[in-house]
Write a protein that holds these residues in place. Structure first.
Motif, PDB file in Angstrom:
ATOM      1  N   UNK A 104       0.801  -1.284  -0.133  1.00 17.73           N
ATOM      2  CA  UNK A 104       0.044   0.057  -0.156  1.00 17.73           C
ATOM      3  C   UNK A 104       0.815   1.261  -0.069  1.00 17.73           C
ATOM      4  N   UNK A 105       1.926   1.165   0.639  1.00 15.25           N
ATOM      5  CA  UNK A 105       2.607   2.452   1.039  1.00 15.25           C
ATOM      6  C   UNK A 105       3.413   2.655  -0.427  1.00 15.25           C
ATOM      7  N   UNK A 111       2.018   7.708  -6.183  1.00 11.07           N
ATOM      8  CA  UNK A 111       1.105   8.734  -6.474  1.00 11.07           C
ATOM      9  C   UNK A 111       1.425  10.172  -5.736  1.00 11.07           C
ATOM     10  N   UNK A 112       2.164  10.098  -4.551  1.00 11.35           N
ATOM     11  CA  UNK A 112       2.575  11.250  -3.834  1.00 11.35           C
ATOM     12  C   UNK A 112       3.889  11.899  -4.495  1.00 11.35           C
ATOM     13  N   UNK A 113       4.412  11.167  -5.330  1.00 10.25           N
ATOM     14  CA  UNK A 113       5.783  11.693  -5.944  1.00 10.25           C
ATOM     15  C   UNK A 113       5.342  12.916  -6.522  1.00 10.25           C
ATOM     16  N   UNK A 176      -7.516   3.819  -4.181  1.00 10.42           N
ATOM     17  CA  UNK A 176      -7.354   4.403  -2.661  1.00 10.42           C
ATOM     18  C   UNK A 176      -6.394   5.527  -2.891  1.00 10.42           C
ATOM     19  N   UNK A 177      -5.186   5.268  -3.410  1.00  6.62           N
ATOM     20  CA  UNK A 177      -4.109   6.201  -3.513  1.00  6.62           C
ATOM     21  C   UNK A 177      -4.518   7.304  -4.606  1.00  6.62           C
ATOM     22  N   UNK A 178      -5.044   7.280  -5.458  1.00  9.48           N
ATOM     23  CA  UNK A 178      -5.516   8.089  -6.441  1.00  9.48           C
ATOM     24  C   UNK A 178      -6.807   9.039  -5.793  1.00  9.48           C
ATOM     25  N   UNK A 179      -7.602   8.413  -5.245  1.00  8.68           N
ATOM     26  CA  UNK A 179      -8.534   9.227  -4.157  1.00  8.68           C
ATOM     27  C   UNK A 179      -8.149  10.017  -3.200  1.00  8.68           C
ATOM     28  N   UNK A 191      -1.516   8.716   7.706  1.00  4.51           N
ATOM     29  CA  UNK A 191      -2.748   8.268   7.921  1.00  4.51           C
ATOM     30  C   UNK A 191      -3.360   7.459   7.137  1.00  4.51           C
ATOM     31  N   UNK A 192      -3.471   8.055   5.858  1.00  9.51           N
ATOM     32  CA  UNK A 192      -3.883   7.349   4.520  1.00  9.51           C
ATOM     33  C   UNK A 192      -3.420   6.021   4.350  1.00  9.51           C
ATOM     34  N   UNK A 193      -2.040   5.701   4.359  1.00 13.57           N
ATOM     35  CA  UNK A 193      -1.528   4.474   4.247  1.00 13.57           C
ATOM     36  C   UNK A 193      -1.893   3.569   5.475  1.00 13.57           C
ATOM     37  N   UNK A 194      -1.882   3.964   6.586  1.00  7.82           N
ATOM     38  CA  UNK A 194      -2.291   3.329   7.910  1.00  7.82           C
ATOM     39  C   UNK A 194      -3.787   2.791   7.618  1.00  7.82           C
TER      40      UNK A 194
END
Length: 214
Positions: A104-105, A111-113, A176-179, A191-194
């Protein structure tokens, strides 16, 4: 592996200088990456890419016959990089809960890059192009097979069901990552990753427990 990071000398005030072919290729890919991210495939032009790279169009065409070749080369680079990160994640530990979290991370960090490479991988405006679709399908299949191998080893699920769970984890992670990206100002990355890791593990872990109980 080529990385699509624009060198510091790429910009409107830089001068074209002679450089080794591989270095020039990386420079062109870097410039093209930024143009494709900003404008999409259809909105990008070879003129704009050449201008950003501070080279003439003939030089650009010496390395890449056309815009499509450039796009596919960049896509290959990002897919190879992401797949490497994901395979590293699932092989980083024997603890299945930690494996899920690491996977997940990897998606969230991709996506966060700052490179915004996810736009070319997950939001491509030419996703239906046969060559683009084939690359994306191969990427998903390769990682799903890797996940299914772990699932199959840890449970009594047959191969087909294991592959299905692998694809489910991929789909969940990507969506989930894109959302999250749209909510990053209200939900921080950790928090999102968790949260998503916890949800995914409870689902996969439950399957494991139920299979063991049957």
């Amino acid at each position: 592996m080529e990385r699509c990071t624009v060198p510091s000398d790429v910009g409107p005030t830089s001068r074209t200088v002679r450089m080794p072919r591989d270095e020039r290729r990386r420079q062109l890919l870097s410039a093209a990456h930024h143009v494709f991210v900003d404008n999409g495939y259809h909105g990008a032009s070879m003129d704009e890419i050449a201008e950003l790279a501070q080279v003439s169009k003939p030089v650009l065409y010496q390395h890449f016959p056309g815009k499509r070749d450039l796009y596919l080369a960049i896509l290959d680079t990002h897919l190879e990089s992401l797949l490497e990160q994901l395979l590293t994640a699932i092989s980083s530990t024997d603890n299945n809960k930690e494996r899920v979290g690491a996977t997940i991370r990897a998606y969230f960090e991709f996506v966060a890059s700052d490179s915004k490479a996810h736009r070319l991988v997950f939001e491509s405006d030419v996703a239906r192009d046969p060559d683009v679709a084939e690359r994306l399908e191969k990427f998903n299949d390769t990682f799903a097979q890797a996940v299914s191998k772990v699932v199959n080893e840890q449970t009594s699920l047959p191969e087909a069901q294991s592959i299905l769970l692998g694809n489910a984890l991929i789909g969940m992670s990507q969506v989930a990552a894109r959302a999250w990206l749209d909510q990053s100002t209200s939900v921080d990355l950790e928090e999102a990753i968790y949260l998503v890791s916890r949800l995914a593990w409870r689902g996969i872990g439950r399957v494991d427990q139920e299979q063991s109980a049957e």
